[in-house]
Design a protein around this motif. Structure first.
Motif, PDB file in Angstrom:
ATOM      1  N   LYS A  63     -27.119  -8.880 -44.560  1.00  0.00           N
ATOM      2  CA  LYS A  63     -28.506  -8.418 -44.656  1.00  0.00           C
ATOM      3  C   LYS A  63     -29.392  -9.237 -43.726  1.00  0.00           C
ATOM      4  CE  LYS A  63     -32.180  -7.463 -47.806  1.00  0.00           C
ATOM      5  NZ  LYS A  63     -33.161  -8.198 -48.465  1.00  0.00           N
ATOM      6  N   ASP A  64     -30.135  -8.533 -42.879  1.00  0.00           N
ATOM      7  CA  ASP A  64     -31.114  -9.175 -42.004  1.00  0.00           C
ATOM      8  C   ASP A  64     -32.256  -9.696 -42.877  1.00  0.00           C
ATOM      9  OD1 ASP A  64     -32.971  -9.909 -40.082  1.00  0.00           O
ATOM     10  OD2 ASP A  64     -32.847  -8.031 -38.969  1.00  0.00           O
ATOM     11  N   LEU A  65     -32.629 -10.952 -42.689  1.00  0.00           N
ATOM     12  CA  LEU A  65     -33.719 -11.554 -43.470  1.00  0.00           C
ATOM     13  C   LEU A  65     -35.034 -11.469 -42.696  1.00  0.00           C
ATOM     14  CD1 LEU A  65     -31.832 -14.667 -44.908  1.00  0.00           C
ATOM     15  CD2 LEU A  65     -32.374 -12.500 -46.063  1.00  0.00           C
ATOM     16  N   ASP A  66     -35.363 -10.267 -42.222  1.00  0.00           N
ATOM     17  CA  ASP A  66     -36.585 -10.018 -41.456  1.00  0.00           C
ATOM     18  C   ASP A  66     -36.686 -10.939 -40.244  1.00  0.00           C
ATOM     19  OD1 ASP A  66     -37.421  -7.977 -43.202  1.00  0.00           O
ATOM     20  OD2 ASP A  66     -38.244  -9.465 -44.583  1.00  0.00           O
ATOM     21  N   SER A  67     -35.553 -11.098 -39.558  1.00  0.00           N
ATOM     22  CA  SER A  67     -35.521 -11.943 -38.374  1.00  0.00           C
ATOM     23  C   SER A  67     -36.292 -11.287 -37.235  1.00  0.00           C
ATOM     24  CB  SER A  67     -34.073 -12.196 -37.943  1.00  0.00           C
ATOM     25  OG  SER A  67     -33.471 -10.975 -37.550  1.00  0.00           O
ATOM     26  N   ARG A  68     -36.773 -12.087 -36.324  1.00  0.00           N
ATOM     27  CA  ARG A  68     -37.537 -11.574 -35.187  1.00  0.00           C
ATOM     28  C   ARG A  68     -36.656 -10.788 -34.225  1.00  0.00           C
ATOM     29  NH1 ARG A  68     -41.472 -15.433 -32.034  1.00  0.00           N
ATOM     30  NH2 ARG A  68     -42.569 -15.039 -33.969  1.00  0.00           N
ATOM     31  N   ASN A  69     -35.429 -11.277 -33.954  1.00  0.00           N
ATOM     32  CA  ASN A  69     -34.564 -10.658 -32.955  1.00  0.00           C
ATOM     33  C   ASN A  69     -33.491  -9.739 -33.522  1.00  0.00           C
ATOM     34  OD1 ASN A  69     -35.815 -11.832 -30.663  1.00  0.00           O
ATOM     35  ND2 ASN A  69     -34.873 -13.774 -31.222  1.00  0.00           N
ATOM     36  N   GLY A  70     -33.415  -9.629 -34.833  1.00  0.00           N
ATOM     37  CA  GLY A  70     -32.509  -8.671 -35.448  1.00  0.00           C
ATOM     38  C   GLY A  70     -31.065  -9.125 -35.562  1.00  0.00           C
ATOM     39  N   VAL A  71     -30.295  -8.249 -36.190  1.00  0.00           N
ATOM     40  CA  VAL A  71     -28.863  -8.450 -36.405  1.00  0.00           C
ATOM     41  C   VAL A  71     -28.159  -7.227 -35.851  1.00  0.00           C
ATOM     42  CG1 VAL A  71     -27.051  -8.741 -38.142  1.00  0.00           C
ATOM     43  CG2 VAL A  71     -29.281  -9.802 -38.505  1.00  0.00           C
ATOM     44  N   PHE A  72     -27.095  -7.445 -35.082  1.00  0.00           N
ATOM     45  CA  PHE A  72     -26.361  -6.345 -34.468  1.00  0.00           C
ATOM     46  C   PHE A  72     -24.918  -6.358 -34.940  1.00  0.00           C
ATOM     47  CE2 PHE A  72     -30.012  -7.124 -31.912  1.00  0.00           C
ATOM     48  CZ  PHE A  72     -30.418  -5.870 -31.494  1.00  0.00           C
ATOM     49  N   LEU A  73     -24.491  -5.234 -35.454  1.00  0.00           N
ATOM     50  CA  LEU A  73     -23.116  -5.061 -35.909  1.00  0.00           C
ATOM     51  C   LEU A  73     -22.448  -4.077 -34.965  1.00  0.00           C
ATOM     52  CD1 LEU A  73     -21.128  -5.741 -38.315  1.00  0.00           C
ATOM     53  CD2 LEU A  73     -21.683  -3.447 -39.097  1.00  0.00           C
ATOM     54  N   ASN A  74     -21.428  -4.553 -34.252  1.00  0.00           N
ATOM     55  CA  ASN A  74     -20.709  -3.729 -33.277  1.00  0.00           C
ATOM     56  C   ASN A  74     -21.682  -3.086 -32.280  1.00  0.00           C
ATOM     57  OD1 ASN A  74     -18.319  -4.350 -34.699  1.00  0.00           O
ATOM     58  ND2 ASN A  74     -18.663  -2.634 -36.078  1.00  0.00           N
ATOM     59  N   GLY A  75     -22.735  -3.842 -31.916  1.00  0.00           N
ATOM     60  CA  GLY A  75     -23.688  -3.388 -30.914  1.00  0.00           C
ATOM     61  C   GLY A  75     -24.834  -2.549 -31.437  1.00  0.00           C
ATOM     62  N   ILE A  76     -24.879  -2.289 -32.744  1.00  0.00           N
ATOM     63  CA  ILE A  76     -25.935  -1.452 -33.336  1.00  0.00           C
ATOM     64  C   ILE A  76     -26.783  -2.320 -34.256  1.00  0.00           C
ATOM     65  CG2 ILE A  76     -26.411   0.546 -34.807  1.00  0.00           C
ATOM     66  CD1 ILE A  76     -23.658   1.634 -33.877  1.00  0.00           C
ATOM     67  N   ARG A  77     -28.111  -2.220 -34.105  1.00  0.00           N
ATOM     68  CA  ARG A  77     -29.002  -3.009 -34.955  1.00  0.00           C
ATOM     69  C   ARG A  77     -28.884  -2.518 -36.399  1.00  0.00           C
ATOM     70  NH1 ARG A  77     -34.953  -5.290 -33.691  1.00  0.00           N
ATOM     71  NH2 ARG A  77     -35.093  -6.564 -35.547  1.00  0.00           N
ATOM     72  N   ILE A  78     -28.770  -3.472 -37.311  1.00  0.00           N
ATOM     73  CA  ILE A  78     -28.626  -3.126 -38.739  1.00  0.00           C
ATOM     74  C   ILE A  78     -29.641  -3.915 -39.555  1.00  0.00           C
ATOM     75  CG2 ILE A  78     -26.186  -2.528 -38.545  1.00  0.00           C
ATOM     76  CD1 ILE A  78     -26.906  -5.694 -40.295  1.00  0.00           C
ATOM     77  N   TYR A  79     -29.840  -3.456 -40.763  1.00  0.00           N
ATOM     78  CA  TYR A  79     -30.691  -4.172 -41.722  1.00  0.00           C
ATOM     79  C   TYR A  79     -29.870  -4.630 -42.914  1.00  0.00           C
ATOM     80  CZ  TYR A  79     -34.255  -2.517 -38.643  1.00  0.00           C
ATOM     81  OH  TYR A  79     -34.988  -2.296 -37.509  1.00  0.00           O
ATOM     82  N   SER A  80     -28.910  -3.804 -43.340  1.00  0.00           N
ATOM     83  CA  SER A  80     -28.004  -4.176 -44.414  1.00  0.00           C
ATOM     84  C   SER A  80     -26.748  -3.321 -44.271  1.00  0.00           C
ATOM     85  CB  SER A  80     -28.655  -3.938 -45.780  1.00  0.00           C
ATOM     86  OG  SER A  80     -27.782  -4.326 -46.814  1.00  0.00           O
ATOM     87  N   VAL A  81     -25.596  -3.962 -44.322  1.00  0.00           N
ATOM     88  CA  VAL A  81     -24.343  -3.235 -44.140  1.00  0.00           C
ATOM     89  C   VAL A  81     -23.197  -4.025 -44.770  1.00  0.00           C
ATOM     90  CG1 VAL A  81     -23.735  -4.273 -41.915  1.00  0.00           C
ATOM     91  CG2 VAL A  81     -22.973  -1.961 -42.426  1.00  0.00           C
ATOM     92  N   THR A  82     -22.174  -3.312 -45.232  1.00  0.00           N
ATOM     93  CA  THR A  82     -20.953  -3.946 -45.722  1.00  0.00           C
ATOM     94  C   THR A  82     -20.049  -4.219 -44.524  1.00  0.00           C
ATOM     95  OG1 THR A  82     -21.100  -2.814 -47.854  1.00  0.00           O
ATOM     96  CG2 THR A  82     -18.945  -3.684 -47.229  1.00  0.00           C
ATOM     97  N   LEU A  83     -19.609  -5.460 -44.388  1.00  0.00           N
ATOM     98  CA  LEU A  83     -18.760  -5.841 -43.268  1.00  0.00           C
ATOM     99  C   LEU A  83     -17.342  -5.348 -43.474  1.00  0.00           C
ATOM    100  CD1 LEU A  83     -19.964  -9.527 -42.747  1.00  0.00           C
ATOM    101  CD2 LEU A  83     -20.561  -7.511 -41.381  1.00  0.00           C
ATOM    102  N   ARG A  84     -16.701  -4.951 -42.390  1.00  0.00           N
ATOM    103  CA  ARG A  84     -15.312  -4.492 -42.388  1.00  0.00           C
ATOM    104  C   ARG A  84     -14.506  -5.384 -41.455  1.00  0.00           C
ATOM    105  NH1 ARG A  84     -15.985  -2.400 -46.756  1.00  0.00           N
ATOM    106  NH2 ARG A  84     -17.032  -0.418 -46.951  1.00  0.00           N
ATOM    107  N   ASN A  85     -13.223  -5.475 -41.724  1.00  0.00           N
ATOM    108  CA  ASN A  85     -12.334  -6.291 -40.908  1.00  0.00           C
ATOM    109  C   ASN A  85     -12.457  -5.907 -39.434  1.00  0.00           C
ATOM    110  OD1 ASN A  85     -10.289  -8.325 -40.766  1.00  0.00           O
ATOM    111  ND2 ASN A  85      -8.830  -6.710 -40.289  1.00  0.00           N
ATOM    112  N   GLY A  86     -12.689  -6.910 -38.594  1.00  0.00           N
ATOM    113  CA  GLY A  86     -12.787  -6.678 -37.159  1.00  0.00           C
ATOM    114  C   GLY A  86     -14.186  -6.419 -36.651  1.00  0.00           C
ATOM    115  N   ASP A  87     -15.182  -6.354 -37.551  1.00  0.00           N
ATOM    116  CA  ASP A  87     -16.563  -6.146 -37.118  1.00  0.00           C
ATOM    117  C   ASP A  87     -17.042  -7.322 -36.272  1.00  0.00           C
ATOM    118  OD1 ASP A  87     -16.997  -3.672 -38.281  1.00  0.00           O
ATOM    119  OD2 ASP A  87     -17.984  -4.481 -40.065  1.00  0.00           O
ATOM    120  N   THR A  88     -17.878  -7.010 -35.290  1.00  0.00           N
ATOM    121  CA  THR A  88     -18.521  -8.022 -34.461  1.00  0.00           C
ATOM    122  C   THR A  88     -19.978  -8.119 -34.892  1.00  0.00           C
ATOM    123  OG1 THR A  88     -17.076  -7.514 -32.604  1.00  0.00           O
ATOM    124  CG2 THR A  88     -19.091  -8.697 -32.107  1.00  0.00           C
TER     125      THR A  88
END
Length: 125
Positions: free
Chosen positions: A86-111
């Motif tokens: 879960k992104d904690l309202d960061s300024r630069n965001g969180v990217f999962l496999n190159g896509i900006r996310i806000y909350s997501v369940t991680l899967r094996n091999g995710d970047t």
């Protein structure tokens, strides 16, 4: 000259001996993050706690002094055997496999990219 048939080769006389099967106990391996890019890489980080905050602050569970990282940037929360990111309202965001996310369940091999850090998520047993 006739071949000498009385001599035997050691390889011919060795009987095949099967190797007994050994059953090893299953080891529960925790999920982990592998820091693959950024200061300190490569680095393996076992995820043993139920909640882990990653950020620039010394109060974060995983603290990194790198560009683009907020003091409290992202939260990893264990839910059963899975981790939710879960992104904690960061300024630069969180990217999962190159896509900006806000909350997501991680899967094996995710970047997972946060600031100048790139992690590879490895699901545990």
């Amino acid at each position: 000259m006739e071949p000498d048939n009385d001599k035997t080769d050691d390889a011919d006389t060795t009987a095949y001996q099967p190797v007994p099967r050994v059953v090893l106990p299953r080891v529960n391996r925790p999920s982990r993050l592998q820091l693959v890019r950024g200061p300190g890489a490569p680095l393996n980080i076992p995820l043993a706690a139920d909640e882990i905050v990653i950020g620039r602050s010394t109060g974060a569970d995983l603290s990194f002094e790198v560009g683009g990282l907020s003091r409290r940037h992202v939260l990893l929360r264990k839910s059963g055997t899975e981790y939710v990111c879960k992104d904690l309202d960061s300024r630069n965001g969180v990217f999962l496999n190159g896509i900006r996310i806000y909350s997501v369940t991680l899967r094996n091999g995710d970047t997972l990219q946060i600031g100048d850090l790139v992690f590879l998520f490895e699901q545990g047993d």
